[in-house]
Design a protein around this motif. Structure first.
Motif, PDB file in Angstrom:
ATOM      1  N   GLY A  26       0.828  -1.203   0.000  1.00  0.00           N
ATOM      2  CA  GLY A  26       0.000   0.000   0.000  1.00  0.00           C
ATOM      3  C   GLY A  26       0.861   1.251   0.000  1.00  0.00           C
ATOM      4  N   PHE A  27       0.209   2.364   0.250  1.00  0.00           N
ATOM      5  CA  PHE A  27       0.845   3.683   0.258  1.00  0.00           C
ATOM      6  C   PHE A  27       1.047   4.135   1.681  1.00  0.00           C
ATOM      7  CE2 PHE A  27       0.286   8.249   0.833  1.00  0.00           C
ATOM      8  CZ  PHE A  27       1.182   8.779  -0.058  1.00  0.00           C
ATOM      9  N   SER A  94      -4.718  -2.127   0.393  1.00  0.00           N
ATOM     10  CA  SER A  94      -5.071  -0.713   0.260  1.00  0.00           C
ATOM     11  C   SER A  94      -4.740  -0.181  -1.140  1.00  0.00           C
ATOM     12  CB  SER A  94      -4.412   0.088   1.372  1.00  0.00           C
ATOM     13  OG  SER A  94      -5.068   1.322   1.471  1.00  0.00           O
ATOM     14  N   MET A  95      -3.726   0.697  -1.309  1.00  0.00           N
ATOM     15  CA  MET A  95      -3.406   1.132  -2.675  1.00  0.00           C
ATOM     16  C   MET A  95      -3.065  -0.081  -3.541  1.00  0.00           C
ATOM     17  SD  MET A  95      -0.410   3.702  -4.046  1.00  0.00           S
ATOM     18  CE  MET A  95       0.889   2.460  -3.939  1.00  0.00           C
ATOM     19  N   TYR A  98      -6.071  -1.155  -5.119  1.00  0.00           N
ATOM     20  CA  TYR A  98      -6.448  -0.347  -6.292  1.00  0.00           C
ATOM     21  C   TYR A  98      -5.672  -0.845  -7.525  1.00  0.00           C
ATOM     22  CZ  TYR A  98      -7.433   3.014  -2.438  1.00  0.00           C
ATOM     23  OH  TYR A  98      -7.823   3.617  -1.274  1.00  0.00           O
ATOM     24  N   ARG A 132      -6.177  14.830  -0.190  1.00  0.00           N
ATOM     25  CA  ARG A 132      -4.912  14.381  -0.821  1.00  0.00           C
ATOM     26  C   ARG A 132      -4.143  15.572  -1.392  1.00  0.00           C
ATOM     27  NH1 ARG A 132      -5.130   8.768  -0.825  1.00  0.00           N
ATOM     28  NH2 ARG A 132      -7.043   7.804  -1.596  1.00  0.00           N
ATOM     29  N   MET A 151      -0.820  10.242   8.742  1.00  0.00           N
ATOM     30  CA  MET A 151      -1.320   8.879   8.528  1.00  0.00           C
ATOM     31  C   MET A 151      -1.139   7.935   9.700  1.00  0.00           C
ATOM     32  SD  MET A 151      -0.712   8.068   4.498  1.00  0.00           S
ATOM     33  CE  MET A 151      -1.775   6.618   4.528  1.00  0.00           C
ATOM     34  N   LEU A 155      -3.485   4.682  10.447  1.00  0.00           N
ATOM     35  CA  LEU A 155      -3.067   3.422   9.821  1.00  0.00           C
ATOM     36  C   LEU A 155      -3.141   2.251  10.787  1.00  0.00           C
ATOM     37  CD1 LEU A 155       0.083   4.447   7.738  1.00  0.00           C
ATOM     38  CD2 LEU A 155      -2.045   3.492   6.836  1.00  0.00           C
ATOM     39  N   MET A 190      -3.794   8.339  -6.856  1.00  0.00           N
ATOM     40  CA  MET A 190      -4.923   7.736  -6.124  1.00  0.00           C
ATOM     41  C   MET A 190      -6.164   8.621  -6.236  1.00  0.00           C
ATOM     42  SD  MET A 190      -3.421   5.806  -2.783  1.00  0.00           S
ATOM     43  CE  MET A 190      -2.425   7.132  -2.109  1.00  0.00           C
ATOM     44  N   ILE A 217      -9.764   3.557   8.161  1.00  0.00           N
ATOM     45  CA  ILE A 217      -9.767   4.146   6.814  1.00  0.00           C
ATOM     46  C   ILE A 217     -10.879   3.558   5.948  1.00  0.00           C
ATOM     47  CG2 ILE A 217      -8.369   4.450   4.702  1.00  0.00           C
ATOM     48  CD1 ILE A 217      -5.902   4.632   6.528  1.00  0.00           C
ATOM     49  N   HIS A 243      -5.458  -0.795   9.746  1.00  0.00           N
ATOM     50  CA  HIS A 243      -5.437  -0.793   8.280  1.00  0.00           C
ATOM     51  C   HIS A 243      -4.344  -1.717   7.716  1.00  0.00           C
ATOM     52  CE1 HIS A 243      -6.494   1.094   4.478  1.00  0.00           C
ATOM     53  NE2 HIS A 243      -5.249   1.461   4.256  1.00  0.00           N
TER      54      HIS A 243
HETATM   55  C1  MLT Z   1      -2.860   2.834   1.629  1.00  0.00           C
HETATM   56  O1  MLT Z   1      -2.680   2.301   2.729  1.00  0.00           O
HETATM   57  O2  MLT Z   1      -2.421   2.355   0.583  1.00  0.00           O
HETATM   58  C2  MLT Z   1      -3.618   4.142   1.603  1.00  0.00           C
HETATM   59  O3  MLT Z   1      -4.253   4.350   2.833  1.00  0.00           O
HETATM   60  C3  MLT Z   1      -4.601   4.152   0.481  1.00  0.00           C
HETATM   61  C4  MLT Z   1      -5.329   5.444   0.378  1.00  0.00           C
HETATM   62  O4  MLT Z   1      -4.866   6.476   0.890  1.00  0.00           O
HETATM   63  O5  MLT Z   1      -6.403   5.456  -0.271  1.00  0.00           O
END
Ligand code: MLT
Length: 267
Positions: A26-27, A94-95, A98, A132, A151, A155, A190, A217, A243
């Motif tokens: 993730g990010f 998470s990311m 995506y 963001r 974060m 997180l 994102m 989140i 998360h």
């Molecule tokens: C992540 O953990 O990758 C982020 O929280 C993703 C997001 O910010 O949407």
């Protein structure tokens, strides 16, 4: 390990032999997010954890458009080609989830099964997008410390923050190791990612949806809806995790993952 994919040298870690499972971080993390899994999971699967473009050891000129979910998905397909893997179980956090959706959208034939952890199918709301852009502006002024400040409290679960200072430290180090340009470009990417909700009914591979019970989140209802809309999905909740369940409750995360992989073996 390193391989040239598209125009970059992609770094990845791996362990074990057998049916391949790709972990997508993730990010703003890197493949080190999965080091507990690579150390401890049974060796009868091949665990592969790349650093996405711009993160960890995979350096890249992170132009504002260079880190789209689609670009990461194309890099992963190139990595699979380089490793001569036709289909893999794709586990995105998470990311990383995506990116897993982008992979499904463009290259469903490369996906053996999906693990969607702490992620959502919907695109950003206007408020999320604005947040963001605000964070990106702070990063340009203050660097990665701004991301850690914003974060870290969301997180990790309260229990993790109280009882596992080493996990908090690991997360902080991953955040602070991420180049400023990557942080900004990834936030933009994102914010602009498409809505993947229409994809959910098209997912015709076995899917495990995982969430931490304390995830601040992704709301529980969103994970539940995602699991309902994917025809062959099961939802598992990892108690005490926020998360990042694979770091916060690694034994439970690994158990759920292995149970899922064993269950789909014969399918
Ligand atoms: C992540 O953990 O990758 C982020 O929280 C993703 C997001 O910010 O949407």
């Amino acid at each position: 390990m390193e391989t040239v994919v598209n125009d970059i040298r992609m770094y990845w870690r791996e362990a074990g032999r057998g049916a391949p499972v790709v972990f997508i971080h993730g990010f703003p993390f890197h493949s080190g997010l999965w080091s507990d899994q690579l150390d401890r999971l049974p060796r009868r699967w091949r665990w592969i954890a790349p650093d996405l473009r711009g993160f960890g050891g995979t350096r890249a000129e992170a132009g504002e458009e260079g880190l789209s979910m689609e670009a990461h998905a194309e890099d992963l397909v190139d990595l699979l080609d380089a490793l001569e893997i036709q289909r893999a179980v794709i586990c995105g956090l998470s990311m990383g989830g995506y990116v897993a959706f982008a992979l499904w959208r463009a290259h469903a034939d490369r996906v053996r099964a999906l693990v969607l952890c702490s992620t959502r199918a919907a695109a950003d709301t206007d408020d999320a997008r604005r947040a963001r852009y605000g964070l990106a502006a702070r990063i340009r002024r203050e660097g990665a410390a701004a991301v850690a400040e914003v974060m870290l409290p969301t997180l990790l679960s309260e229990q993790t923050r109280r009882e596992r200072p080493e996990v908090v430290q690991r997360v902080r180090e991953m955040i602070e190791a991420t180049p400023r340009a990557t942080l900004v470009a990834a936030l933009m990417a994102m914010a602009e990612r498409p809505d993947s909700t229409p994809l959910l009914p098209t997912i015709d591979v076995p899917t495990l949806v995982l969430r931490g019970s304390e995830d601040a989140i992704i709301p529980a209802a969103e994970a539940e809806r995602m699991a309902e809309e994917i025809p062959d999905a099961r939802l598992r909740v990892i108690d005490g995790a926020g998360h990042v369940p694979n770091l916060e409750q690694p034994a439970e995360f690994d158990r759920e993952l292995v149970l899922f992989l064993e269950a789909i073996e014969g399918e």
